[in-house]
Design an enzyme around this catalytic site. Sequence first.
Site, PDB file in Angstrom:
ATOM      1  N   SER A 166       0.812  -1.222   0.000  1.00  0.00           N
ATOM      2  CA  SER A 166       0.000   0.000   0.000  1.00  0.00           C
ATOM      3  C   SER A 166       0.839   1.262   0.000  1.00  0.00           C
ATOM      4  O   SER A 166       0.313   2.336   0.278  1.00  0.00           O
ATOM      5  CB  SER A 166      -0.922   0.002   1.235  1.00  0.00           C
ATOM      6  OG  SER A 166      -0.156   0.008   2.426  1.00  0.00           O
TER       7      SER A 166
ATOM      8  N   LYS B  54      -6.562   3.510   8.985  1.00  0.00           N
ATOM      9  CA  LYS B  54      -5.812   4.565   8.316  1.00  0.00           C
ATOM     10  C   LYS B  54      -6.550   5.904   8.383  1.00  0.00           C
ATOM     11  O   LYS B  54      -5.929   6.965   8.500  1.00  0.00           O
ATOM     12  CB  LYS B  54      -5.563   4.171   6.864  1.00  0.00           C
ATOM     13  CG  LYS B  54      -4.624   2.976   6.734  1.00  0.00           C
ATOM     14  CD  LYS B  54      -4.409   2.552   5.298  1.00  0.00           C
ATOM     15  CE  LYS B  54      -3.451   1.363   5.208  1.00  0.00           C
ATOM     16  NZ  LYS B  54      -3.206   0.924   3.817  1.00  0.00           N
TER      17      LYS B  54
END
Length: 1032
Positions: free
Chosen positions: A915, A958
């Site tokens: 990511s 996140k």
Amino acid sequence: MLAAIAPAAVRRVNGLRRVAPLSGLGEWGGVRERHGGDQAPLLVLWDSLVPQSRARAGPLWSRFLSSSASGSGEGDGSGPKDGEGGVVEGVREDGAVKEEPVENEAVKTEASGEKLKESAEDAKEGNGEKEKNGSAESSNRSHHGAIVPALGPRPDRVIAVPLTRRPLFPGFYVPVSIKDQKLADKLSELKAAGTPWVGSFLLKDQKSRTDGSQVLSAPEGEGSELLRGEELYKRLQEHGTFAQITNVMRPIDGEGATQVLLMGHRRLRITGMLDTEPLSVSVEHLRDKPYDSTQDELKATILEVVTTMKDLMRLNPLYKEHIQMFVQHMGEFNASKLADFGAALTTADEPVLQEVLEELDVLRRLHLTLVLLKKELELSKLQQSIAKGVEEKMTGDQRKYFLMEQLKAIKKELGLETDDKTALTAKFRERLEPRRNDCPPHVLQVIDEEMNKLQGLESSSSEFNVTRNYLDWLTSLPWGHFSEENFDVNRAQKVLDDEHYGLEDVKERILEFIAVGRLRGKTQGKIICLAGPPGVGKTSIGRSIAHALNRQFYRFSVGGLGDVAEIKGHRRTYVGAMPGKMVQCLKATGTSNPLVLIDEIDKLGRGHSGDPASALLELLDPEQNANFLDHYLDVPIDLSKVLFVCTANLVENIPGPLLDRMEVIRLVGYITDEKTHIARGYLEKAAREGSGVKAEQVDLSDGALHTLIETYCREAGVRNLQKHIERIYRKVALKLVRKELEVLGTGKEAPLKVEEVPVISGTATEMEKEESSQKTSSDVVLVEEPKDDTEGGPVEPVEKLIIDETNLPDYVGPPIFQSDRLYEHTPVGVVMGLAWTAMGGSTLYVETSLVEQGDGKGTLQITGQLGDVMKESATIAHTLARQILREKDPENNFFATSRMHLHVPAGATPKDGPSAGCTMITSMLSLAMNLPVKRDVAMTGEVTLTGRVLPIGGVKEKTVAARRSGVKTVIFPSANKRDFLELPAHVKEGLEVHFVDHYSEIFTLAFDVQSDAEKQLAPTESHDPAATVLHS
């Protein structure tokens, strides 16, 4: 204890005198002919020789002791037997001595008297000095008519035989093991030559052997060498015993120790060493000092010794045998013999016995012996007490056992109790009867067969116990019994909300399960897997689900489990066999539809006993567990109504076939607002009750709680937060107790109270300052209101402790986590990314710096402890960044001529995951264009070589990390839009989120460029990167 008194065979010995009359001894003439008439008289075997009658009564104490010893042996076979020698036996009757013929009437009392008289005259010639001082030893020696040693020769030199355990007293035997071959040969030579006289001396400082034998060996530390010569002479005691060798037994194979039997005669004293091989010494023969037998003190001492010995005889039969044998074979006791015999009778240590041997004063020797006998008497009493206690315990247990057996027999005869097998069968049938109608037919058939089998088995056989345990398990299971379930959705919703905050996905799934059951009218078992980081409430929510469904709860952990038998059970043929966990669960819960929580299913082990993950396939398969077969029961069990809830930290570690059978619900953790609510509603209350602190005594502010969550407990769960809150309240309790003790120490009568008192607000810092002025060191502030006698009396002092963010480190220490934001304004080449961690998510910076430039130096160096996936992402990002820069500015050859260094802080933390691609590309382009990214921008997503942005995981974590770091703009892949929209509104509040499919969209969002950026991509410097804003 006491050396042997009688030898084992008839021996020819020089220097002995036969005192008993010869008439009546049938074999005496034959013995004389075999050994020769000119030889010395023989010593007949003592234990086969019958004492003669006494010619006259000895001293009163001697007759009393002799009669006690002989009388104690009546009835036990220890006295003389009929037909042995045809002599006259002295019988004590009414205090007098009555002589009765035993068998041979030819032996007359007159002849015995004449012989005894002759013996007394001979003894008088050899020891006339004792006769003068009143000692009757020589004359009294023959009163029993026994064969005793005469005075014998008095050589001035003898062979020294060392003794290691106990000294040898006159009139006693002692066995000796001789390892010295020369000494053994010399002793054999003396015995064969008819001069079997030696001197026995005790060794100094010599430890005794545990078996009691005498062994001549070297002192400790000298190995196995034997003592010889002068070394042996130095180790010998000065006083010893003149002894006679009665028997020598040599080893058959010539190796090992020689066994020698010695008999003591009189005391000796070493005067010098004559020879060393073997050791020969010059000696002086010692006599007792003259004493007056009519002295009162001597008589009293003798009587006390005799009384003590009689007490010993009553306590220990072994002393009876010794005294009786000595009286029969050694004649009457006198003062000297009594002292030696009493000392030899005890178990005293060698130095004390040696002192008795060296003492020539008879009165003094009697005193020493009396002390030893008293100690021996106390020891015998202690021994008797111990033996009595053990015997009483054993007797009590045996009596109880006999009574119980008799009680069983009586009850059985009266019909009040049946035998074990009938009682067991009745118990099993009674237990099964309420469930017989619901029990499956095949199970009933097995139970009936096993009960019939039990009746034909013996109770002592091993098969009986196996069958009994098997029937116990079969009849204990809840066949066809189900707990009544709750189909009230509203009640279940309330129960779940009261016990857990958040976890909406789990609650929704449980409510769906209840709704389906309500519509169908019955429920079906399901397999749910709760996956998430530690501390998010996976195990506790399982218990809440059971409460909401009104089901029994059973939990077992399979973490590290490596034995299939824990799941499927053992075979009954094994010793100690047990059913598996599911059978144990059904027996423990008592229902067939419990909620079973299988904890840590992602940590299954695998050992030599099989693969437990494969064994769980049948258990967790809804199509198979309706006929689950346990190895121990060996009958199918219906588990289709059981609700299985599994917990795991990482779904990836669960085997694929097992994961396919479960419905996975992911628990992503709690954000700050959720943690605050959980702390206020659950954790703080539990910690306060656990520490004994009242709510009025402490105030934990919202600011302190927020700081605690953000800088101490940033993990996804709340377990660490619970520990910190408990730590705070423990310290508060300590401060309150200390302050209470201080108040009590000043003379106040009552402890601090908090009821019905006004509370002063303020920070703890102010309180500390106020108390410091009062010279106290506590965060607790005491405020006293003025006394008001008109309204109920004085007001007690009040304590109130306020904890806020300023004094929080005093309770939990310095902060563990600092701010994730390293830069207020990100410089050129630095981009903020978002990462998922076990703590719930955090920001992750990617830094790229120029190392050097030059033709052919276009390389990339990577640091930051990156994993293989992130290293590949960096390589892809480097390639894609060169492609994008070539499209945007064909004239810029930065990547071709520049050596770059890409780093991801912090280097000590391992990092990996797919990511960070878009973040790395943006960092390289920022450095190549010398253009910083926009302020408060964070991004996440993996990029392909063509520029497409791939979806990622951990959207909630996140997003929480971006909010915690003050980020305003977040860039997510378009494929994660659904995940973001499912987040609660308070999590998404204040964020500008963009969803992208291609990196070109990220380029536009991350950089401020002019409309003619394609034509003017030359690097422009700016002293304030934040002021460089280019609009597209």
